[in-house]
Design a protein around this motif. Sequence first.
Motif, PDB file in Angstrom:
ATOM      1  N   ALA A  78      51.788  40.302  40.292  1.00  0.00           N
ATOM      2  CA  ALA A  78      50.938  38.985  39.987  1.00  0.00           C
ATOM      3  C   ALA A  78      51.864  38.227  40.282  1.00  0.00           C
ATOM      4  O   ALA A  78      53.047  37.971  40.223  1.00  0.00           O
ATOM      5  CB  ALA A  78      50.631  39.178  38.700  1.00  0.00           C
ATOM      6  N   GLU A  81      49.542  32.008  40.593  1.00  0.00           N
ATOM      7  CA  GLU A  81      48.242  31.474  40.123  1.00  0.00           C
ATOM      8  C   GLU A  81      47.802  30.228  40.351  1.00  0.00           C
ATOM      9  O   GLU A  81      46.605  29.983  40.124  1.00  0.00           O
ATOM     10  CB  GLU A  81      48.413  31.782  38.602  1.00  0.00           C
ATOM     11  CG  GLU A  81      48.631  33.394  38.266  1.00  0.00           C
ATOM     12  CD  GLU A  81      47.455  34.214  38.601  1.00  0.00           C
ATOM     13  OE1 GLU A  81      46.217  33.918  38.374  1.00  0.00           O
ATOM     14  OE2 GLU A  81      47.692  35.426  39.104  1.00  0.00           O
ATOM     15  N   PRO A  84      44.505  29.177  43.891  1.00  0.00           N
ATOM     16  CA  PRO A  84      43.531  30.290  44.124  1.00  0.00           C
ATOM     17  C   PRO A  84      43.500  30.940  45.097  1.00  0.00           C
ATOM     18  O   PRO A  84      43.104  32.318  45.244  1.00  0.00           O
ATOM     19  CB  PRO A  84      42.129  29.621  43.605  1.00  0.00           C
ATOM     20  CG  PRO A  84      42.654  28.354  43.048  1.00  0.00           C
ATOM     21  CD  PRO A  84      44.151  27.953  43.636  1.00  0.00           C
ATOM     22  N   ARG A  88      47.523  36.404  43.334  1.00  0.00           N
ATOM     23  CA  ARG A  88      47.186  37.927  43.289  1.00  0.00           C
ATOM     24  C   ARG A  88      47.412  38.698  42.000  1.00  0.00           C
ATOM     25  O   ARG A  88      48.302  38.167  41.199  1.00  0.00           O
ATOM     26  CB  ARG A  88      48.293  38.485  44.250  1.00  0.00           C
ATOM     27  CG  ARG A  88      49.730  38.410  44.131  1.00  0.00           C
ATOM     28  CD  ARG A  88      50.707  38.870  45.225  1.00  0.00           C
ATOM     29  NE  ARG A  88      52.154  39.115  44.754  1.00  0.00           N
ATOM     30  CZ  ARG A  88      52.845  37.860  44.587  1.00  0.00           C
ATOM     31  NH1 ARG A  88      52.272  36.646  45.119  1.00  0.00           N
ATOM     32  NH2 ARG A  88      54.242  38.057  44.423  1.00  0.00           N
ATOM     33  N   ASP A  89      46.736  39.807  41.939  1.00  0.00           N
ATOM     34  CA  ASP A  89      46.928  40.608  40.832  1.00  0.00           C
ATOM     35  C   ASP A  89      46.551  42.053  41.141  1.00  0.00           C
ATOM     36  O   ASP A  89      45.607  42.496  41.101  1.00  0.00           O
ATOM     37  CB  ASP A  89      45.798  40.252  39.613  1.00  0.00           C
ATOM     38  CG  ASP A  89      46.173  40.786  38.287  1.00  0.00           C
ATOM     39  OD1 ASP A  89      46.888  41.814  38.232  1.00  0.00           O
ATOM     40  OD2 ASP A  89      45.333  40.776  37.436  1.00  0.00           O
ATOM     41  N   ASP A 111      43.617  45.719  44.386  1.00  0.00           N
ATOM     42  CA  ASP A 111      43.342  44.142  43.982  1.00  0.00           C
ATOM     43  C   ASP A 111      42.469  43.710  43.054  1.00  0.00           C
ATOM     44  O   ASP A 111      41.352  43.903  43.262  1.00  0.00           O
ATOM     45  CB  ASP A 111      43.206  43.528  45.331  1.00  0.00           C
ATOM     46  CG  ASP A 111      43.168  42.120  45.532  1.00  0.00           C
ATOM     47  OD1 ASP A 111      43.525  41.356  44.316  1.00  0.00           O
ATOM     48  OD2 ASP A 111      42.854  41.542  46.445  1.00  0.00           O
ATOM     49  N   ARG A 112      42.982  43.317  41.775  1.00  0.00           N
ATOM     50  CA  ARG A 112      42.063  42.943  40.726  1.00  0.00           C
ATOM     51  C   ARG A 112      41.066  41.953  41.259  1.00  0.00           C
ATOM     52  O   ARG A 112      40.060  41.541  40.497  1.00  0.00           O
ATOM     53  CB  ARG A 112      42.674  42.712  39.315  1.00  0.00           C
ATOM     54  CG  ARG A 112      43.013  44.309  39.003  1.00  0.00           C
ATOM     55  CD  ARG A 112      43.397  44.269  37.425  1.00  0.00           C
ATOM     56  NE  ARG A 112      43.796  45.483  37.086  1.00  0.00           N
ATOM     57  CZ  ARG A 112      42.800  46.270  36.512  1.00  0.00           C
ATOM     58  NH1 ARG A 112      41.644  45.678  36.319  1.00  0.00           N
ATOM     59  NH2 ARG A 112      43.029  47.624  35.894  1.00  0.00           N
ATOM     60  N   ARG A 113      41.638  40.867  41.898  1.00  0.00           N
ATOM     61  CA  ARG A 113      41.141  39.507  42.328  1.00  0.00           C
ATOM     62  C   ARG A 113      40.167  39.520  43.557  1.00  0.00           C
ATOM     63  O   ARG A 113      39.416  38.645  43.639  1.00  0.00           O
ATOM     64  CB  ARG A 113      42.148  38.552  42.457  1.00  0.00           C
ATOM     65  CG  ARG A 113      43.091  38.430  41.134  1.00  0.00           C
ATOM     66  CD  ARG A 113      44.047  37.437  41.389  1.00  0.00           C
ATOM     67  NE  ARG A 113      43.480  36.171  41.620  1.00  0.00           N
ATOM     68  CZ  ARG A 113      43.327  35.267  40.869  1.00  0.00           C
ATOM     69  NH1 ARG A 113      43.658  35.288  39.505  1.00  0.00           N
ATOM     70  NH2 ARG A 113      42.781  34.047  40.997  1.00  0.00           N
ATOM     71  N   ASP A 116      36.522  38.719  42.905  1.00  0.00           N
ATOM     72  CA  ASP A 116      36.261  37.506  42.665  1.00  0.00           C
ATOM     73  C   ASP A 116      36.352  36.266  43.953  1.00  0.00           C
ATOM     74  O   ASP A 116      35.622  35.359  43.944  1.00  0.00           O
ATOM     75  CB  ASP A 116      37.470  36.778  41.872  1.00  0.00           C
ATOM     76  CG  ASP A 116      37.336  37.463  40.485  1.00  0.00           C
ATOM     77  OD1 ASP A 116      36.485  37.906  40.024  1.00  0.00           O
ATOM     78  OD2 ASP A 116      38.571  37.314  39.654  1.00  0.00           O
ATOM     79  N   ARG A 117      37.190  36.676  44.940  1.00  0.00           N
ATOM     80  CA  ARG A 117      37.404  35.916  45.982  1.00  0.00           C
ATOM     81  C   ARG A 117      36.155  36.188  46.953  1.00  0.00           C
ATOM     82  O   ARG A 117      35.409  35.469  47.714  1.00  0.00           O
ATOM     83  CB  ARG A 117      38.564  36.304  46.838  1.00  0.00           C
ATOM     84  CG  ARG A 117      39.818  35.451  46.033  1.00  0.00           C
ATOM     85  CD  ARG A 117      41.202  35.542  46.757  1.00  0.00           C
ATOM     86  NE  ARG A 117      41.466  36.648  47.383  1.00  0.00           N
ATOM     87  CZ  ARG A 117      42.330  37.559  46.836  1.00  0.00           C
ATOM     88  NH1 ARG A 117      42.899  37.162  45.268  1.00  0.00           N
ATOM     89  NH2 ARG A 117      42.770  38.572  46.978  1.00  0.00           N
ATOM     90  N   GLN A 123      38.598  46.513  47.486  1.00  0.00           N
ATOM     91  CA  GLN A 123      39.701  46.396  46.435  1.00  0.00           C
ATOM     92  C   GLN A 123      40.966  47.204  46.571  1.00  0.00           C
ATOM     93  O   GLN A 123      41.775  46.707  45.877  1.00  0.00           O
ATOM     94  CB  GLN A 123      38.831  46.541  45.031  1.00  0.00           C
ATOM     95  CG  GLN A 123      37.923  45.588  44.714  1.00  0.00           C
ATOM     96  CD  GLN A 123      37.109  45.863  43.450  1.00  0.00           C
ATOM     97  OE1 GLN A 123      36.607  46.992  43.350  1.00  0.00           O
ATOM     98  NE2 GLN A 123      37.218  44.996  42.430  1.00  0.00           N
TER      99      GLN A 123
END
Length: 131
Positions: A78, A81, A84, A88-89, A111-113, A116-117, A123
Amino acid sequence: GTSHPLTGLIEQVYGLHLLTKRYDDPIEVELASDLALQPGLEPGLGPGGAPGALRPLAFSWRGRRYAVQSLLKYWREAGEEWDPQRARDHECFRVEASDGRQIGVYDLRFDRRAADRRPAAPQWRLGRIWD
């Protein structure tokens, strides 16, 4: 430089000198459970310290299916932050897997984010192959 401890172990077990090749290819992953993908649920830990519900059982890459034989290592990456676009997470899994012809060591990354993007973004990605 120093080599990774896993390199020495694999050289000892398989008698191989390891090189790696980096990738950033999307992959399809079969999980131990789909619970980890539901918002708000925290999975329990499985082998190697990996979240049990997120543990890969198999993955498909370039038209071939690879069955995971064992989880060698789990870690989380990670950072950044504050930006944006670059934040990364990642949940990372080093696995030993076989396509039915040969066994290899692969780094898989969740990729947990990504959602969102870009909601349609994959993922899961193949990060590295250890030769």
